[in-house]
Design a protein around this motif. Structure first.
Motif, PDB file in Angstrom:
ATOM      1  N   TYR B 372      -5.024   3.549 -30.423  1.00 53.66           N
ATOM      2  CA  TYR B 372      -3.614   3.347 -30.774  1.00 53.66           C
ATOM      3  C   TYR B 372      -3.174   4.297 -31.883  1.00 53.66           C
ATOM      4  O   TYR B 372      -2.034   4.776 -31.892  1.00 53.66           O
ATOM      5  CB  TYR B 372      -3.371   1.886 -31.189  1.00 53.66           C
ATOM      6  N   LEU B 376      -0.044   6.556 -31.294  1.00 56.22           N
ATOM      7  CA  LEU B 376       1.131   6.449 -32.151  1.00 56.22           C
ATOM      8  C   LEU B 376       1.400   7.761 -32.883  1.00 56.22           C
ATOM      9  O   LEU B 376       2.552   8.126 -33.122  1.00 56.22           O
ATOM     10  CB  LEU B 376       0.951   5.309 -33.155  1.00 56.22           C
ATOM     11  N   THR B 430      -1.193  -6.264 -31.847  1.00 53.95           N
ATOM     12  CA  THR B 430      -0.803  -5.207 -30.917  1.00 53.95           C
ATOM     13  C   THR B 430      -0.013  -5.770 -29.742  1.00 53.95           C
ATOM     14  O   THR B 430       0.978  -5.196 -29.285  1.00 53.95           O
ATOM     15  CB  THR B 430      -2.069  -4.509 -30.388  1.00 53.95           C
ATOM     16  N   THR B 437       4.086  -1.065 -30.746  1.00 58.19           N
ATOM     17  CA  THR B 437       2.958  -0.803 -29.851  1.00 58.19           C
ATOM     18  C   THR B 437       3.327  -0.906 -28.382  1.00 58.19           C
ATOM     19  O   THR B 437       2.501  -0.618 -27.525  1.00 58.19           O
ATOM     20  CB  THR B 437       1.835  -1.818 -30.113  1.00 58.19           C
TER      21      THR B 437
END
Lengths: 257, 619
Positions: B372, B376, B430, B437
């Protein structure tokens, strides 16, 4: 000035006074034995000096500095080595590697993530192993060693930091009689050569009387006698404790009443 | 006011079923020291069996309750069979190896349930006579909930009587405190273990059966319930039945009220509570530091550098892999990237578990945080692939730094459970935090830079990163720091006695393992082009555990071997029908044939071959 000053050391477990108001001094180069029947408080005393147990009361001063409340690792850094009643070694390493670990810690390289650990301080480690008669075992896995050899290994590990004071909790427990004498003779030799002080607990009186400069006798948490081997041998109270506790118990209870 | 009372009752009803499954888990752990991941599967089986019995018997009052008891009994027998046929053979295997067997059982039971009951959710009948609601302070309360509220304490009382009034119960309590001593007193441990499994499984079955009037029976029940059951057991103290009851009530009631204030919290709340309890009381509310895990295992041999022949074999393997784009197709290259990612992930988990002695049930947290973090960095921060490839592992490191601070304060199974909580908390956040997310929809469009976008180019990039990471880890294992972690695993007392702050080193080791797991997650994210919450899920953590334990925890090559075999078998069987069953059966077979893992099994095979082909020549 004495190396270690212990004053009024006290520890209670629930209602039981494991160690009550124990005070003594230890001179430099002195070989001091702490004896007493099972449950007398020897190991508790040891654990308080080494930082493994926090005393309820009392002080322990190493060269004038109070060490009560410090964790064992800090006390080790101040020069207090330790061997255990039941040996504690790194089982998945060789004999030499066990000593190398102590040396790595001594040289403060434990966060080194790049060097090959097995190649560090090999000569120093081998010298320490030679001092304790373990050089022939250097490459063997620690898990294969006989118990007596583990005790000698622990001594080599303790010497890696060049301690000023060595605490040995029943250094000969679980060893054959001939081995006991040999190990303590070895220790006495190192003590004399390096000029360090030792406190040890022991059940084998032959070992105690052969090597200790001075003897402290504990019974039921109290210090009941202190002196040289001859003085202790002649002490009536000590005889009562070792040969039959009835009289002591009766007097103790009279004291409490 | 009356509304809150109704909410309290709902919480208490939930607590009952949670208690049933958790106390069975706790009894099994207490006696056998096995962390039974298949306990959720037993719960699910209980629900399915009860459904079948109750719908077949024309569901009168008698038929319904008979169905409940029949399901409990049947599941108890399944548990007995599990213990007798599989787990009994593994009691002398290294610590935690039995875990792998229970993972295998989860997969097998999944597909058995699928084959018998089908994939569709089944709606169970209401309980006859308890199908309506009663009004309490004006609020409608289902009668069945009231019955459940009564059943929980009733079962607790039954277990209490069993444990305090029967010889068997006293032996179980004794074994929970000191299993070796009970054995030394001449008690047949096999018999005790079988009985504990029967009772624990029957309680899970009963818990599942009692759920059928309240929720649809589905194939997701097993993993949905297992994490929460762990939480309850751990909060209560592993092995403590009363603790499980208190913890079940605590969790369920807190949850019933917390959802009123902050609806999203229900996913993470149990884990937050568990984390808080463990930090304050490292053995749970009612737990005590237990005795060891039975007989000490065979001592691990000292670490050696690889022999010349080993180095050559390894170099040949790496070269063959690097040459593969010349002959292999795109699908093979994608598979090889998966393999590399799995190897790095498993190696980082092995560093934590095998070298550091810190067992993690939630290592996917850092894999996922890495994935992630990278995604991101690309999507929100607008960084290129290079920046993202730094951001991923950095995020993993940061996550491990934070969670590690808590985790290294514990040891053994409690440490493992806290890592599981960490992973579940991250997963919950998340999943819920849609704005950042993307929630369940994940983050799409995480593609490599143009120069690395072909399958071949990305394969080389992945190989460089993953093999580099594995090499770096090996280097650390041989360094003073790695030695020290291993030493701390062997004897924390000795580490302290040579002046070392073990906890600080463990914290650093935890962070390093998290960093490399994050790196693996980063490579994974770019290879798939997207990230979904399941990279953080229990299944991902379990995959890692299987790779490490199956490969052999005592060998450095173990996790690599385990990851290789795992990825290749999974790739092969996942095209088949009922692949879970086949995969689970393979896992069970390997576990039974090589209880010291693949690396150990191969080593034994090699020795055997050498002996049979003339030991004299070998010397």
């Amino acid at each position: 000035m004495s190396l270690l000053k212990v004053r009024g050391l006290t520890k209670k477990f629930g209602g039981l006074v494991a160690v009550g108001d124990v005070s003594f001094d230890l001179a430099r180069g002195e070989f001091l034995a702490l004896i007493g029947p099972n449950g007398a408080g020897k190991t508790t005393c040891f654990n308080m000096i080494g930082g493994y147990l926090r005393p309820d009361r009392g002080s322990v001063r190493l060269e004038g500095r109070d060490i009560v409340g410090l964790p064992p690792r800090r006390i080790w850094r101040m020069g207090v080595g330790r061997t255990f009643q039941i040996t504690e070694t790194f089982r998945s390493m060789t004999v030499r590697e066990n000593v190398q670990m102590a040396l790595i810690s001594h040289h403060r390289r434990s966060f080194d993530m790049v060097s090959a650990a097995a190649k560090l301080y090999v000569a120093e480690a081998d010298a320490l192993l030679a001092d304790t008669g373990m050089e022939a075992h250097a490459g063997r896995p620690c898990s294969e060693l006989a118990y007596g050899d583990l005790k000698r290994l622990e001594l080599a590990i303790a010497m890696a930091h060049k301690p000023r004071l060595l605490l040995m909790d029943e250094p000969t427990a679980g060893m054959a009689p001939s081995e006991r004498v040999a190990l303590m003779a070895l220790t006495a030799g190192i003590v004399a050569r390096e000029g360090l002080s030792v406190i040890f607990t022991e059940h084998d009186m032959d070992v105690v009387f052969a090597h200790a400069h001075r003897i402290l006798v504990l019974n039921r948490g109290r210090l009941i006698a202190e002196g040289t081997g001859d003085e202790i041998r002649a002490d009536a109270t000590v005889r009562e404790v070792y040969l039959g506790g009835g009289a002591i118990r009766a007097r103790d209870e009279a004291d409490h009443a | 006011m009356s509304f809150y009372f109704a909410q309290l009752l709902t919480g208490l009803a939930n607590a009952s079923s949670l208690f049933l499954i958790a106390c069975g888990l706790s009894i099994i752990f207490g006696v056998t020291r096995i962390v039974n991941f298949a306990h959720g599967s037993l719960f699910m089986l209980g629900a399915y069996i009860a459904y079948s019995v109750v719908t077949r018997l024309d569901a009168g009052v008698f038929g319904f309750w008979f169905g409940m008891l029949a399901a409990a009994l049947a599941v108890g027998l399944v548990g007995l069979a599990m213990e007798f046929l599989i787990l009994r053979r593994l009691y002398r295997a290294p610590e935690l190896f039995q875990l792998v067997a229970t993972f295998g059982l989860v997969l097998v039971i999944q597909d058995v349930a699928l084959a018998i009951w089908g994939a569709a959710d089944l709606l169970g009948p209401r309980a006859p006579g308890l199908a309506r609601a009663v009004r309490i302070f004006g609020e409608p309360i289902p009668q069945y909930d009231l019955a459940l509220i009564g059943i929980g304490p009733l079962v607790l009382a039954g277990i209490w009587l069993l444990f305090h009034r029967t010889r068997w119960g006293i032996l179980v309590r004794a074994a929970t405190q000191d299993r070796d001593m009970v054995g030394a007193l001449g008690v047949n441990q096999n018999w005790l273990f079988s009985a504990a499994f029967f009772l624990g499984a029957a309680l899970a079955g009963l818990g599942g059966a009692l759920q059928i009037p309240r929720e649809a029976v589905s194939l997701q029940m097993d993993l949905n319930v297992i994490a929460e059951a762990f939480v309850v057991v751990v909060i209560g103290g592993m092995g403590s039945v009363a603790g499980a009851f208190v913890a079940a009530v605590l969790i369920s009631v807190l949850n019933a009220f917390a959802v009123l204030v902050f609806p999203q919290i229900s996913i993470v709340l149990p884990f937050v509570v568990m984390a808080v309890v463990l930090v304050l009381r490292p053995h749970g509310l009612f737990g005590k530091p237990g005795s060891g895990h039975g007989a000490p295992g065979e001592p691990e041999a000292p670490l050696r550098h690889m022999s010349g022949r080993g180095r050559m074999a390894l170099a040949a393997l790496v070269l063959a892999m690097l040459a593969s784009p010349a002959v292999a197709g795109d699908f093979t290259l994608i598979l090889l990237v998966d393999l590399l990612v799995a190897m790095l992930f498993a190696a980082s988990l092995h560093f934590l578990m095998g070298v550091g002695g810190m067992v993690s049930f939630g290592h996917a947290a850092f894999f996922g945080i890495g994935a992630y973090g990278a995604a991101l960095a690309v999507k929100t921060l607008g960084l290129g692939m290079g920046g993202a490839m730094l951001a991923g592992p950095l995020a993993g490191a940061l996550g491990a730094l934070v969670f590690g601070w808590f985790c290294v304060r514990l040891s053994g199974v409690y440490l493992a459970m806290l890592t599981l909580a960490a992973a579940q908390i991250v997963w919950g956040i998340t999943f819920q935090w849609q704005d950042v997310t993307g929630g369940d929809d994940g983050i799409l469009g995480v593609w490599p830079a143009p120069w690395a976008s072909s399958d071949t180019a990305y394969f080389y990039l992945a190989a460089a990163i993953c093999l580099g990471g594995i090499w770096a880890l090996r280097r650390v294992v041989h360094s003073p720091f790695g030695y020290l972690l291993r030493g701390g695993r062997d004897s924390p007392v000795r580490a302290e006695a040579i002046g070392l702050d073990l906890r600080r080193h463990q914290w650093a080791g935890f962070t390093l393992a998290g960093t490399l797991a994050g790196l693996a997650g980063t490579v994974f994210a770019f290879s798939k082009g997207s990230v979904f919450p399941d990279v953080l899920g229990i299944a991902q953590s379990v995959d890692g555990l299987i790779m490490v334990l199956l490969g052999g925890i005592h060998a450095l090559a173990g996790p690599l071997l385990g990851a290789g075999v795992f990825v290749l078998i999974e790739d092969w069987v996942s095209r088949l029908d009922f692949w879970r069953f086949i995969f689970g059966a393979i896992i069970l077979a390997v576990v039974l044939l090589a209880p010291d893992g693949l690396a150990g099994g191969l080593e034994r095979l090699r020795r055997l071959l050498r002996r049979t082909t003339g030991g004299g020549a070998a010397r």
